[in-house]
Design a protein around this motif. Structure first.
Motif, PDB file in Angstrom:
ATOM      1  N   GLU A  87       0.834  -1.191   0.000  1.00  0.00           N
ATOM      2  CA  GLU A  87       0.000   0.000   0.000  1.00  0.00           C
ATOM      3  C   GLU A  87       0.872   1.246   0.000  1.00  0.00           C
ATOM      4  O   GLU A  87       1.935   1.271   0.624  1.00  0.00           O
ATOM      5  N   GLU A  88       0.418   2.253  -0.723  1.00  0.00           N
ATOM      6  CA  GLU A  88       1.114   3.545  -0.788  1.00  0.00           C
ATOM      7  C   GLU A  88       2.589   3.373  -1.139  1.00  0.00           C
ATOM      8  O   GLU A  88       3.465   4.022  -0.578  1.00  0.00           O
ATOM      9  N   ALA A  89       2.863   2.512  -2.099  1.00  0.00           N
ATOM     10  CA  ALA A  89       4.240   2.221  -2.494  1.00  0.00           C
ATOM     11  C   ALA A  89       4.913   3.424  -3.149  1.00  0.00           C
ATOM     12  O   ALA A  89       6.103   3.645  -2.968  1.00  0.00           O
ATOM     13  N   LEU A  90       4.149   4.173  -3.928  1.00  0.00           N
ATOM     14  CA  LEU A  90       4.678   5.352  -4.611  1.00  0.00           C
ATOM     15  C   LEU A  90       3.811   6.551  -4.269  1.00  0.00           C
ATOM     16  O   LEU A  90       2.602   6.413  -4.058  1.00  0.00           O
ATOM     17  N   LYS A  91       4.436   7.717  -4.244  1.00  0.00           N
ATOM     18  CA  LYS A  91       3.714   8.960  -4.001  1.00  0.00           C
ATOM     19  C   LYS A  91       4.108   9.938  -5.096  1.00  0.00           C
ATOM     20  O   LYS A  91       5.270  10.314  -5.225  1.00  0.00           O
ATOM     21  N   VAL A  92       3.130  10.313  -5.920  1.00  0.00           N
ATOM     22  CA  VAL A  92       3.371  11.204  -7.048  1.00  0.00           C
ATOM     23  C   VAL A  92       2.469  12.421  -6.886  1.00  0.00           C
ATOM     24  O   VAL A  92       1.241  12.302  -6.922  1.00  0.00           O
ATOM     25  N   LYS A  93       3.101  13.574  -6.681  1.00  0.00           N
ATOM     26  CA  LYS A  93       2.363  14.840  -6.534  1.00  0.00           C
ATOM     27  C   LYS A  93       1.232  14.722  -5.520  1.00  0.00           C
ATOM     28  O   LYS A  93       0.101  15.122  -5.768  1.00  0.00           O
ATOM     29  N   GLY A  94       1.555  14.125  -4.378  1.00  0.00           N
ATOM     30  CA  GLY A  94       0.597  14.014  -3.289  1.00  0.00           C
ATOM     31  C   GLY A  94      -0.378  12.861  -3.387  1.00  0.00           C
ATOM     32  O   GLY A  94      -1.155  12.636  -2.466  1.00  0.00           O
ATOM     33  N   GLN A  95      -0.342  12.107  -4.474  1.00  0.00           N
ATOM     34  CA  GLN A  95      -1.242  10.973  -4.648  1.00  0.00           C
ATOM     35  C   GLN A  95      -0.474   9.673  -4.456  1.00  0.00           C
ATOM     36  O   GLN A  95       0.604   9.486  -5.007  1.00  0.00           O
ATOM     37  N   TYR A  96      -1.056   8.768  -3.669  1.00  0.00           N
ATOM     38  CA  TYR A  96      -0.433   7.477  -3.416  1.00  0.00           C
ATOM     39  C   TYR A  96      -0.882   6.434  -4.432  1.00  0.00           C
ATOM     40  O   TYR A  96      -2.014   6.464  -4.917  1.00  0.00           O
ATOM     41  N   PHE A  97       0.038   5.499  -4.716  1.00  0.00           N
ATOM     42  CA  PHE A  97      -0.254   4.379  -5.612  1.00  0.00           C
ATOM     43  C   PHE A  97       0.221   3.097  -4.952  1.00  0.00           C
ATOM     44  O   PHE A  97       1.351   3.024  -4.464  1.00  0.00           O
ATOM     45  N   ASP A  98      -0.653   2.097  -4.949  1.00  0.00           N
ATOM     46  CA  ASP A  98      -0.305   0.781  -4.428  1.00  0.00           C
ATOM     47  C   ASP A  98       0.386  -0.015  -5.535  1.00  0.00           C
ATOM     48  O   ASP A  98       0.124   0.194  -6.731  1.00  0.00           O
ATOM     49  N   GLU A  99       1.241  -0.953  -5.118  1.00  0.00           N
ATOM     50  CA  GLU A  99       1.912  -1.828  -6.086  1.00  0.00           C
ATOM     51  C   GLU A  99       1.635  -3.282  -5.740  1.00  0.00           C
ATOM     52  O   GLU A  99       1.726  -3.680  -4.575  1.00  0.00           O
ATOM     53  N   ALA A 100       1.334  -4.055  -6.764  1.00  0.00           N
ATOM     54  CA  ALA A 100       1.187  -5.499  -6.620  1.00  0.00           C
ATOM     55  C   ALA A 100       2.535  -6.149  -6.901  1.00  0.00           C
ATOM     56  O   ALA A 100       3.243  -5.749  -7.829  1.00  0.00           O
ATOM     57  N   HIS A 101       2.896  -7.119  -6.089  1.00  0.00           N
ATOM     58  CA  HIS A 101       4.089  -7.928  -6.307  1.00  0.00           C
ATOM     59  C   HIS A 101       3.615  -9.216  -6.972  1.00  0.00           C
ATOM     60  O   HIS A 101       2.742  -9.908  -6.436  1.00  0.00           O
ATOM     61  N   MET A 102       4.184  -9.505  -8.124  1.00  0.00           N
ATOM     62  CA  MET A 102       3.757 -10.659  -8.905  1.00  0.00           C
ATOM     63  C   MET A 102       4.946 -11.564  -9.194  1.00  0.00           C
ATOM     64  O   MET A 102       6.081 -11.092  -9.275  1.00  0.00           O
ATOM     65  N   THR A 103       4.662 -12.842  -9.366  1.00  0.00           N
ATOM     66  CA  THR A 103       5.724 -13.820  -9.610  1.00  0.00           C
ATOM     67  C   THR A 103       5.259 -14.862 -10.622  1.00  0.00           C
ATOM     68  O   THR A 103       4.065 -15.147 -10.729  1.00  0.00           O
ATOM     69  N   LEU A 104       6.225 -15.393 -11.342  1.00  0.00           N
ATOM     70  CA  LEU A 104       5.986 -16.457 -12.307  1.00  0.00           C
ATOM     71  C   LEU A 104       7.008 -17.556 -12.067  1.00  0.00           C
ATOM     72  O   LEU A 104       8.214 -17.309 -12.102  1.00  0.00           O
ATOM     73  N   LYS A 105       6.521 -18.753 -11.800  1.00  0.00           N
ATOM     74  CA  LYS A 105       7.395 -19.924 -11.649  1.00  0.00           C
ATOM     75  C   LYS A 105       7.760 -20.403 -13.047  1.00  0.00           C
ATOM     76  O   LYS A 105       6.895 -20.637 -13.884  1.00  0.00           O
ATOM     77  N   ILE A 106       9.069 -20.470 -13.324  1.00  0.00           N
ATOM     78  CA  ILE A 106       9.548 -20.930 -14.623  1.00  0.00           C
ATOM     79  C   ILE A 106       9.688 -22.445 -14.542  1.00  0.00           C
ATOM     80  O   ILE A 106      10.405 -22.969 -13.710  1.00  0.00           O
ATOM     81  N   SER A 107       8.977 -23.166 -15.432  1.00  0.00           N
ATOM     82  CA  SER A 107       9.035 -24.632 -15.376  1.00  0.00           C
ATOM     83  C   SER A 107      10.243 -25.139 -16.096  1.00  0.00           C
ATOM     84  O   SER A 107      10.682 -24.632 -17.051  1.00  0.00           O
TER      85      SER A 107
END
Length: 167
Positions: free
Chosen positions: A147-167
């Protein structure tokens, strides 16, 4: 056409990167203004493009760079089974034509070629639903949200952490 970028592509990469930072400031940790203040940025990009474990691909139309993606192998031995997807961007006038999918697939294919890579990780701003859908469609799954990973001009942005298992 998609190909691995070389140091001779540094200026084109830098120009596209500045465009990305200007057009989508919420998608990147560094700001446009910070990028402009970098010393010798094109030389820095050229050096990064030659670094071992750095695979930056570019999408070209009529010899014009319209999209990029970087896959960066983790270097400490305990993390060497992983790689990061960074700096993915497609020019706004080129979106919706499968360029992003092709770039991401190229990075995934490279990870599969590198036998030591078992997992690809990335972060994406949760408000970028098109990107999140693309990543999900290619097998990435969300394992957490900052939550609130980035703050741009007073606005917060959440970031999703994603992963891919390589077979």
């Amino acid at each position: 056409m998609i190909r691995l970028l070389q140091s001779t592509d540094a200026k084109d990469y830098w120009d596209l990167r500045l465009n990305a930072l200007r057009e989508n400031p919420e998608a990147f940790a560094i700001s446009y203004e910070e990028a402009l203040n970098r010393e010798n940025p094109i030389e820095g990009v050229a050096k990064n493009l030659n670094n071992e474990g750095n695979f930056t691909y570019g999408a070209f139309v009529d010899d014009v760079l319209i999209g990029v993606i970087t896959m960066l192998k983790e270097s400490p031995s305990k993390l060497s089974h992983k790689a990061l997807i960074l700096g993915m961007y497609v020019r706004s006038d080129s979106r919706g034509n499968g360029v992003g999918r092709s770039l991401l697939q190229e990075a995934i294919n490279k990870a599969k070629d590198l036998k030591e890579i078992e997992r690809l990780n990335l972060t994406v701003v949760t408000s970028n639903q098109k990107a999140m859908k693309l990543y999900s469609n290619l097998g990435f799954r969300t394992y957490g949200t900052e939550e609130e990973a980035l703050k741009v001009k007073g606005q917060y942005f959440d970031e999703a952490h994603m992963t891919l298992k390589i077979s």
